[in-house]
Scaffold this active site. Structure first.
Site, PDB file in Angstrom:
ATOM      1  N   HIS A  18      38.657  26.552  52.640  1.00  0.00           N
ATOM      2  CA  HIS A  18      37.337  27.036  52.190  1.00  0.00           C
ATOM      3  C   HIS A  18      36.315  26.896  53.319  1.00  0.00           C
ATOM      4  CE1 HIS A  18      38.778  25.749  47.958  1.00  0.00           C
ATOM      5  NE2 HIS A  18      38.669  27.060  47.909  1.00  0.00           N
ATOM      6  N   LYS A  42      40.830  27.125  34.097  1.00  0.00           N
ATOM      7  CA  LYS A  42      41.213  25.926  34.864  1.00  0.00           C
ATOM      8  C   LYS A  42      40.730  24.628  34.243  1.00  0.00           C
ATOM      9  CE  LYS A  42      41.774  27.846  39.427  1.00  0.00           C
ATOM     10  NZ  LYS A  42      41.225  27.970  40.770  1.00  0.00           N
ATOM     11  N   ARG A  91      44.195  34.939  50.458  1.00  0.00           N
ATOM     12  CA  ARG A  91      45.332  34.256  51.085  1.00  0.00           C
ATOM     13  C   ARG A  91      46.526  35.202  51.106  1.00  0.00           C
ATOM     14  NH1 ARG A  91      45.593  29.307  47.350  1.00  0.00           N
ATOM     15  NH2 ARG A  91      45.150  31.035  45.967  1.00  0.00           N
ATOM     16  N   SER A 129      43.788  24.215  46.209  1.00  0.00           N
ATOM     17  CA  SER A 129      43.290  22.939  45.702  1.00  0.00           C
ATOM     18  C   SER A 129      44.358  22.273  44.838  1.00  0.00           C
ATOM     19  CB  SER A 129      42.007  23.158  44.902  1.00  0.00           C
ATOM     20  OG  SER A 129      41.036  23.757  45.725  1.00  0.00           O
TER      21      SER A 129
HETATM   22  N1  COA Z   1      41.916  28.138  51.680  1.00  0.00           N
HETATM   23  C1  COA Z   1      42.631  27.392  50.823  1.00  0.00           C
HETATM   24  N2  COA Z   1      42.658  27.608  49.503  1.00  0.00           N
HETATM   25  C2  COA Z   1      41.904  28.603  49.037  1.00  0.00           C
HETATM   26  C3  COA Z   1      41.134  29.416  49.860  1.00  0.00           C
HETATM   27  C4  COA Z   1      41.156  29.156  51.239  1.00  0.00           C
HETATM   28  N3  COA Z   1      40.450  29.874  52.103  1.00  0.00           N
HETATM   29  N4  COA Z   1      40.505  30.329  49.107  1.00  0.00           N
HETATM   30  C5  COA Z   1      40.862  30.096  47.846  1.00  0.00           C
HETATM   31  N5  COA Z   1      41.711  29.058  47.815  1.00  0.00           N
HETATM   32  C6  COA Z   1      42.353  28.519  46.647  1.00  0.00           C
HETATM   33  C7  COA Z   1      41.519  27.542  45.914  1.00  0.00           C
HETATM   34  O1  COA Z   1      41.758  26.244  46.408  1.00  0.00           O
HETATM   35  C8  COA Z   1      41.998  27.722  44.497  1.00  0.00           C
HETATM   36  O2  COA Z   1      43.144  26.941  44.297  1.00  0.00           O
HETATM   37  P1  COA Z   1      43.552  26.470  42.818  1.00  0.00           P
HETATM   38  O3  COA Z   1      43.807  27.718  42.024  1.00  0.00           O
HETATM   39  O4  COA Z   1      44.753  25.684  43.051  1.00  0.00           O
HETATM   40  O5  COA Z   1      42.379  25.691  42.271  1.00  0.00           O
HETATM   41  C9  COA Z   1      42.376  29.212  44.446  1.00  0.00           C
HETATM   42  O6  COA Z   1      42.539  29.603  45.764  1.00  0.00           O
HETATM   43  C10 COA Z   1      41.329  30.125  43.878  1.00  0.00           C
HETATM   44  O7  COA Z   1      40.204  29.401  43.649  1.00  0.00           O
HETATM   45  P2  COA Z   1      38.719  29.767  43.878  1.00  0.00           P
HETATM   46  O8  COA Z   1      38.508  30.579  45.099  1.00  0.00           O
HETATM   47  O9  COA Z   1      37.977  28.499  43.784  1.00  0.00           O
HETATM   48  O10 COA Z   1      38.456  30.707  42.696  1.00  0.00           O
HETATM   49  P3  COA Z   1      38.694  30.432  41.175  1.00  0.00           P
HETATM   50  O11 COA Z   1      39.701  31.425  40.749  1.00  0.00           O
HETATM   51  O12 COA Z   1      38.940  29.046  40.821  1.00  0.00           O
HETATM   52  O13 COA Z   1      37.262  30.743  40.631  1.00  0.00           O
HETATM   53  C11 COA Z   1      35.412  32.023  39.968  1.00  0.00           C
HETATM   54  C12 COA Z   1      36.868  32.003  40.349  1.00  0.00           C
HETATM   55  C13 COA Z   1      34.847  30.662  39.589  1.00  0.00           C
HETATM   56  C14 COA Z   1      34.632  32.550  41.158  1.00  0.00           C
HETATM   57  C15 COA Z   1      35.357  32.982  38.783  1.00  0.00           C
HETATM   58  O14 COA Z   1      36.133  32.466  37.722  1.00  0.00           O
HETATM   59  C16 COA Z   1      33.947  33.238  38.309  1.00  0.00           C
HETATM   60  O15 COA Z   1      33.238  34.023  38.924  1.00  0.00           O
HETATM   61  N6  COA Z   1      33.548  32.607  37.178  1.00  0.00           N
HETATM   62  C17 COA Z   1      32.258  32.814  36.562  1.00  0.00           C
HETATM   63  C18 COA Z   1      32.383  33.834  35.403  1.00  0.00           C
HETATM   64  C19 COA Z   1      32.533  35.221  35.973  1.00  0.00           C
HETATM   65  O16 COA Z   1      31.581  35.808  36.441  1.00  0.00           O
HETATM   66  N7  COA Z   1      33.778  35.728  35.988  1.00  0.00           N
HETATM   67  C20 COA Z   1      34.149  36.944  36.676  1.00  0.00           C
HETATM   68  C21 COA Z   1      33.877  38.197  35.937  1.00  0.00           C
HETATM   69  S1  COA Z   1      34.392  38.249  34.272  1.00  0.00           S
END
Ligand code: COA
Length: 163
Positions: A18, A42, A91, A129
């Site tokens: 990140h 999650k 990724r 993560s």
């Molecule tokens: N390096 C390492 N890991 C990475 C990474 C990077 N550059 N980029 C992403 N990841 C990993 C994260 O660690 C995470 O791992 P995990 O699944 O094991 O926790 C995964 O990729 C994706 O996580 P993240 O980028 O944090 O996104 P998310 O899917 O958890 O969250 C939100 C998505 C919170 C942005 C999304 O749910 C959201 O916008 N929620 C609000 C409600 C909304 O508007 N929804 C969308 C429209 S309906």
């Protein structure tokens, strides 16, 4: 007009992958708001406050960064902050479908906000993560994969209290 992006995620916890995206994002955007949002799918390990503290400490020293949290739709937060873009890291191919779906949904909800993808650095392609939490839970070496404060906090979370 300054180019302002929101970098959203669960950040449970922030990883060096990140941080890499944020550092590279700063070469494109004038200001990045790193925002913790809720992914209802999650179950998280750290509270929002703990995650914000870890982000603040990991990004300490970087200019033009703000740490925030928001309980609601990402596009609503982007409008509220007058952000031009959503920054996401991509990724391996496995991310594509999920990211594509989310970007299209966000676009449907608000056509004025663009999603910008950066390829995750090669070193971080297979990290997440969850996988880091799993390794830490069983005492695995996660050196170099997460900022020091995250390493310490994970160790603390998974340490068995003395009886
Ligand atoms: N390096 C390492 N890991 C990475 C990474 C990077 N550059 N980029 C992403 N990841 C990993 C994260 O660690 C995470 O791992 P995990 O699944 O094991 O926790 C995964 O990729 C994706 O996580 P993240 O980028 O944090 O996104 P998310 O899917 O958890 O969250 C939100 C998505 C919170 C942005 C999304 O749910 C959201 O916008 N929620 C609000 C409600 C909304 O508007 N929804 C969308 C429209 S309906």
């Amino acid at each position: 007009m300054p180019k302002l992006a929101i970098y959203p995620g669960s950040f449970d916890p922030v990883t060096n992958g990140h941080v890499d995206i944020i550092v590279r994002g700063l070469k494109i955007f004038d200001h990045i708001i790193v925002c913790i949002l809720n992914n209802p799918a999650k179950k998280v390990l750290f509270t929002v406050e703990e995650r914000m503290d870890m982000l603040a400490s990991s990004l300490n020293g970087l200019k033009n960064i703000e740490i925030a949290s928001f309980d609601g739709l990402l596009v609503d937060y982007a409008v509220q902050r007058q952000a031009n873009a959503i920054l996401r890291g991509m990724r391996a191919v496995s991310d594509f479908e999920y990211e594509f779906q989310m970007a299209l949904m966000n676009r449907r909800l608000n056509r004025n906000i663009q999603t910008v993808f950066l390829m995750t650095g090669l070193r971080w392609i297979f990290t997440s993560s969850s996988i880091i939490k799993e390794a830490a839970r069983f005492g695995g070496n996660i050196n170099g994969m997460v900022p020091k404060i995250v390493q310490r906090n994970l160790k603390q979370k998974f340490s068995t209290p003395d009886t």
